[in-house]
Design an enzyme around this catalytic site. Structure first.
Site, mmCIF file in Angstrom:
data_model
loop_
_atom_site.group_PDB
_atom_site.id
_atom_site.type_symbol
_atom_site.label_atom_id
_atom_site.label_comp_id
_atom_site.label_asym_id
_atom_site.label_seq_id
_atom_site.Cartn_x
_atom_site.Cartn_y
_atom_site.Cartn_z
ATOM 1 N N HIS A 1 -7.823 -3.510 4.259
ATOM 2 C CA HIS A 1 -7.354 -1.927 4.516
ATOM 3 C C HIS A 1 -7.804 -1.241 3.450
ATOM 4 O O HIS A 1 -8.188 -0.173 3.654
ATOM 5 C CB HIS A 1 -5.765 -1.953 4.247
ATOM 6 C CG HIS A 1 -5.033 -1.008 3.724
ATOM 7 N ND1 HIS A 1 -5.067 -0.380 2.315
ATOM 8 C CD2 HIS A 1 -4.146 -0.261 4.140
ATOM 9 C CE1 HIS A 1 -4.428 0.838 2.441
ATOM 10 N NE2 HIS A 1 -3.833 0.741 3.429
ATOM 11 N N ASN A 2 -8.004 -1.707 2.144
ATOM 12 C CA ASN A 2 -8.794 -1.061 0.983
ATOM 13 C C ASN A 2 -10.136 -0.749 1.491
ATOM 14 O O ASN A 2 -10.650 0.410 0.998
ATOM 15 C CB ASN A 2 -8.570 -1.735 -0.209
ATOM 16 C CG ASN A 2 -7.214 -1.615 -0.722
ATOM 17 O OD1 ASN A 2 -6.359 -1.490 0.059
ATOM 18 N ND2 ASN A 2 -7.004 -1.944 -2.174
ATOM 19 N N SER B 1 0.646 -1.292 0.035
ATOM 20 C CA SER B 1 0.053 0.040 -0.017
ATOM 21 C C SER B 1 0.894 1.194 0.014
ATOM 22 O O SER B 1 1.987 1.190 0.629
ATOM 23 C CB SER B 1 -0.818 0.038 1.147
ATOM 24 O OG SER B 1 -1.816 1.233 1.158
ATOM 25 N N GLU C 1 -10.151 2.233 3.629
ATOM 26 C CA GLU C 1 -9.905 3.276 2.694
ATOM 27 C C GLU C 1 -10.972 3.641 2.029
ATOM 28 O O GLU C 1 -11.433 5.050 1.900
ATOM 29 C CB GLU C 1 -8.751 2.720 1.777
ATOM 30 C CG GLU C 1 -8.238 3.880 0.810
ATOM 31 C CD GLU C 1 -7.328 3.207 -0.257
ATOM 32 O OE1 GLU C 1 -7.483 3.361 -1.549
ATOM 33 O OE2 GLU C 1 -6.371 2.367 0.055
ATOM 34 N N LYS D 1 -4.644 -6.727 3.152
ATOM 35 C CA LYS D 1 -4.614 -5.773 2.164
ATOM 36 C C LYS D 1 -5.888 -5.204 1.886
ATOM 37 O O LYS D 1 -6.561 -3.891 1.641
ATOM 38 C CB LYS D 1 -3.646 -6.114 1.264
ATOM 39 C CG LYS D 1 -3.725 -4.914 0.056
ATOM 40 C CD LYS D 1 -3.220 -3.420 0.509
ATOM 41 C CE LYS D 1 -2.729 -2.453 -0.661
ATOM 42 N NZ LYS D 1 -3.784 -2.292 -1.791
#
Length: 495
Positions: A192-193, A135, A196, A189
């Protein structure tokens, strides 16, 4: 640069912008690296960049065999190609030349089950495998990303020294840690996105309320966001938003942000996050609302038609009447507090999803350590991630960030401002689905008793699904309709 007679420490295949930048970052940290791409011009371009950016130890290779043989054993090869079939094709091309003990590291945004399939597939040949979330975009790749490697611990150990140097550096260490077994790195990940998505949606709603209800100009917004970035909201996304508001349109008057078409693109990780939340029965309403907003933003022509039809049907713009009595300074402070509280809910939902998956898969994820490696290099890096890290250090079994004593106190302190902003937006007809979803999540989670008792009664009436009682053990079923009619008949006799 000429190909070196000495062997490279690591290899990287896939030289689009992310691949080039990560390769240059590795070389700049003093690790000789071989690079390969099917399109040879990309190899030449990367070699030229390495020369121009300081004669970095980067060596171009032009076929899979030469590429693999140019790396010292046990070989570690990072691949940065488009997720899906291109990854399988690249693995096939490289594994013909790899030997047992060598490792493949996929740095793309891959679906975690694909990584688990590939781990099994290459292990038959003795090849190790890591799925590594990267990232920070192209700038992070070049100057220090947040790295989330999961899969073979041996494969991680072979490159740990490189990854620790290449990752973003924060006060408590490099932004990389071994995540866990299998596809855990990709899954982390992905979440995480998802966080986001929620973060970006909440910031866009804060902007919308300030611009349309507060009547603030882009210049004022740039100043406000810059100011916010000095306090508890300090983060990469707040910082770049302040920059965006300052950029003038080179093709006309005013700022560029006002000329951008209001249709949001997406790559799919937000959708996967919401699907996984549903699979695991984890509520993630802020992340889901952000995804819904991206879908609705895509209906640009429909929205324009709807605006016309509803205007003709008599719908008035209510922003003006709400704006007339607004105290700008108070609104700005209320929005700041509402944004902070809403963001905590978005991160809480993501963390709960990670914990649920970790339990299901036996990954043993360390949530505090994940918060730590997101403090630098990545898109959701924010100053309060340090406080999230500490919350999980205080209590590794924390049920939700909302019940950490420090965060609980902050949510309570900010809820009045939060409710004012959401109420104001609703009155003005400005949609704030992320803030509303976060507030509804908070209000549902904090209530000791919900109206779910009525839902259970309904389910029992039409489907005999049974229900539990608050005052005695066991499952119960009631003939609701018969009893209701009898009760109704009894009532009419008493009249």
């Amino acid at each position: 640069m000429e190909a070196s007679a000495a062997l490279s420490r690591i290899g990287l295949a896939g030289l689009a912008v992310m691949g080039q930048n990560l390769a240059l970052n590795i070389a700049e940290k003093g690790f000789p690296i071989s690079v390969y791409n099917r399109t040879t011009s990309k190899v030449d371009e990367t070699v030229d960049r390495a020369h121009n950016e300081g004669n970095l130890p980067l060596f171009g290779q032009y076929n899979p065999r030469d590429f693999v043989l140019s790396i010292q054993r046990p070989r570690s090869v990072i691949i940065l190609v488009k997720a899906g079939l291109p990854v399988d094709q690249t693995i096939a091309a490289l594994s013909d030349h790899l030997e047992p003990g060598d490792a493949i590291i996929d740095g793309g945004n891959e679906w975690y089950e694909n990584t688990e399939r590939r781990i099994a597939q290459v292990s038959d040949r003795g090849i190790l495998y890591l799925g590594m979330g990267v990232s920070g975009g192209e700038d992070g790749a070049r100057h220090g990303p947040s790295l989330m490697p999961g899969g073979s611990f041996q494969a991680y150990s072979n490159v740990e020294d490189i990854l620790k140097k290449v990752a973003a550096q924060v006060d408590d260490g490099p932004c990389v840690t071994y995540i866990g077994e299998g596809g855990s790195g990709n899954f982390v990940k992905m979440v995480h996105n998802g966080i986001e998505y929620g973060d970006m949606q909440l910031i866009s709603e804060a902007y919308d309320v300030l611009k349309h209800v507060g009547g603030l100009s882009n210049t004022e917004l740039a100043d406000i966001f810059s100011e916010w970035n000095k306090g508890e909201l300090e983060s990469f996304l707040i910082e770049i938003s302040a920059d965006i508001f300052k950029v003038k349109d080179e093709h006309g008057d005013g700022e560029l942000v006002d000329k951008i078409l209001d249709k949001t693109g997406m790559k799919g990780t937000g959708k996967w996050t919401v699907q996984q939340a549903a699979e695991l029965s984890i509520a993630a309403p802020t992340i889901a609302a952000s995804l819904d907003c991206r879908y609705l933003s895509g209906l640009k022509e429909e929205r324009e038609s709807a605006a016309e039809v509803l205007k003709e049907a008599g719908l008035n713009d209510s922003v003006g009447s709400v704006r007339s009595g607004i105290d700008k300074k108070e609104l700005i402070e209320n929005v700041r507090q509402a944004l902070y509280a809403s963001k905590i809910c978005s991160y809480a939902q993501g963390m709960n999803l990670l914990r649920a998956k970790s339990l299901e898969k036996g990954w043993n994820l360390n949530l505090g350590e994940l918060a730590r490696i997101w403090k630098g290099g990545c898109i959701i890096r924010a100053v309060f991630l340090d406080r999230i890290k500490k919350a999980y250090q205080r209590n590794p079994n924390l049920a939700s960030l909302l019940v950490d004593p420090e965060f609980a106190r902050e949510m309570v302190q900010r809820q009045a401002a939060w409710r004012r902003v959401v109420g104001l937006a609703i009155s003005a007809g400005i949609s704030t689905p992320g803030m509303c979803a976060s507030l509804a999540y908070f209000d549902t989670y904090r209530r000791a008793r919900l109206p779910a008792n009525l839902v259970q009664a309904q389910r029992d009436l039409f489907g005999a699904h049974t229900y539990e009682r608050v005052d005695r053990q066991g499952s119960f079923h009631t003939e609701w309709t018969k009893l209701a009619r009898n009760a109704g008949a009894g009532a009419s006799i008493l009249k």
